[in-house]
Write a protein that holds these residues in place. Structure first.
Motif, PDB file in Angstrom:
ATOM      1  N   CYS A   1       0.946  -1.295  -0.179  1.00 10.86           N
ATOM      2  CA  CYS A   1      -0.127  -0.284  -0.037  1.00 10.86           C
ATOM      3  C   CYS A   1       0.883   1.159   0.205  1.00 10.86           C
ATOM      4  O   CYS A   1       1.640   1.400   0.705  1.00 10.86           O
ATOM      5  CB  CYS A   1      -1.586   0.063   1.205  1.00 10.86           C
ATOM      6  SG  CYS A   1      -1.878   2.012   1.455  1.00 10.86           S
TER       7      CYS A   1
ATOM      8  N   SER B   1       0.183   4.060   0.900  1.00 12.15           N
ATOM      9  CA  SER B   1      -0.170   4.958   1.905  1.00 12.15           C
ATOM     10  C   SER B   1       0.008   4.319   3.243  1.00 12.15           C
ATOM     11  O   SER B   1       1.261   5.086   4.132  1.00 12.15           O
ATOM     12  CB  SER B   1      -1.782   5.029   1.938  1.00 12.15           C
ATOM     13  OG  SER B   1      -1.819   5.596   3.167  1.00 12.15           O
ATOM     14  N   CYS B   2      -0.366   3.571   3.725  1.00  9.33           N
ATOM     15  CA  CYS B   2       0.335   3.158   4.953  1.00  9.33           C
ATOM     16  C   CYS B   2       1.396   1.232   4.899  1.00  9.33           C
ATOM     17  O   CYS B   2       1.749   1.602   6.376  1.00  9.33           O
ATOM     18  CB  CYS B   2      -0.739   2.132   5.431  1.00  9.33           C
ATOM     19  SG  CYS B   2      -1.870   0.968   5.097  1.00  9.33           S
TER      20      CYS B   2
ATOM     21  N   CYS C   1      -4.204   0.095  -0.445  1.00  5.88           N
ATOM     22  CA  CYS C   1      -5.679  -1.320   0.401  1.00  5.88           C
ATOM     23  C   CYS C   1      -7.124  -0.882   0.639  1.00  5.88           C
ATOM     24  O   CYS C   1      -6.984   0.621   0.993  1.00  5.88           O
ATOM     25  CB  CYS C   1      -4.832  -1.670   1.771  1.00  5.88           C
ATOM     26  SG  CYS C   1      -4.239  -0.183   3.130  1.00  5.88           S
TER      27      CYS C   1
ATOM     28  N   CYS D   1      -7.467   1.524   3.649  1.00  9.37           N
ATOM     29  CA  CYS D   1      -7.290   3.202   2.993  1.00  9.37           C
ATOM     30  C   CYS D   1      -7.334   4.207   2.408  1.00  9.37           C
ATOM     31  O   CYS D   1      -8.105   5.258   1.882  1.00  9.37           O
ATOM     32  CB  CYS D   1      -5.402   3.138   2.385  1.00  9.37           C
ATOM     33  SG  CYS D   1      -3.859   3.460   3.932  1.00  9.37           S
TER      34      CYS D   1
HETATM   35 ZN   LIG Z   1      -3.176   1.092   3.122  1.00 10.27          ZN
END
Ligand SMILES: [Zn+2]
Ligand SMILES: [Zn+2]
Length: 152
Positions: free
Chosen positions: A94, A96-97, A134, A137
């Motif tokens: 992912c 983002s995370c 994901c 997110c």
């Molecule tokens: Zn994520």
């Protein structure tokens, strides 16, 4: 109860090479699907072997990798992740995370092909990495979008 007999068999098959530390590190790694970094693994292993040092965990990971008990996932810029599943599969990360999940697709290494084409290079590996957002997110993004009401 023992849904993990494959791992138990592999550990048993290793005989004396499988020390207590190696066994615990491998069991802890095999108990999660999160593809932890060495630092995250150290935090988990420490709960079962309180005296263990980060250096020992790192060295144990290298040994287990060389013995073929785990994969080291190299995503370039970020810290290596570890995976007790040594079957051929891909990963998705992912953006983002940083969560890493399994992708049940063969990685189809084309090392020999690349080696043939690339004059003067010595090819030692290939990275196949999917990336994106994901589900969590995407959900968080949609929620903050609704709250912000984007002013249109
Ligand atoms: Zn994520
Ligand atoms: Zn994996």
């Amino acid at each position: 109860m023992d849904n993990d007999s494959g791992l138990a068999r592999r550990i048993h098959g290793a005989g004396r090479r499988m020390t207590e530390q190696r066994r615990v590190v491998l069991e802890v790694l095999a108990s999660v699907k999160s593809h932890p970094t060495a630092a995250e693994l150290y935090d988990m292993v420490r709960r079962r072997l309180p005296g263990i040092s980060p250096g020992t965990v790192y060295r144990t990971l290298k040994v287990l990798k060389n013995l073929g008990y785990l994969q080291e996932l190299d995503f370039g810029a970020t810290a290596s992740r570890f995976d007790a599943d040594v079957a051929d599969h891909c990963h998705v990360r992912c953006d983002s995370c940083d969560r890493v999940d399994d992708v049940p697709l063969a990685a189809n290494p084309r090392l020999e092909e690349a080696q043939r084409i690339l004059d003067g290079w010595k090819i030692e590996g290939q990275r196949v990495e999917f990336h994106g957002l994901c589900p969590e997110c995407i959900g968080a993004e949609q929620q903050s979008g609704q709250k912000g009401g984007d002013g249109a």
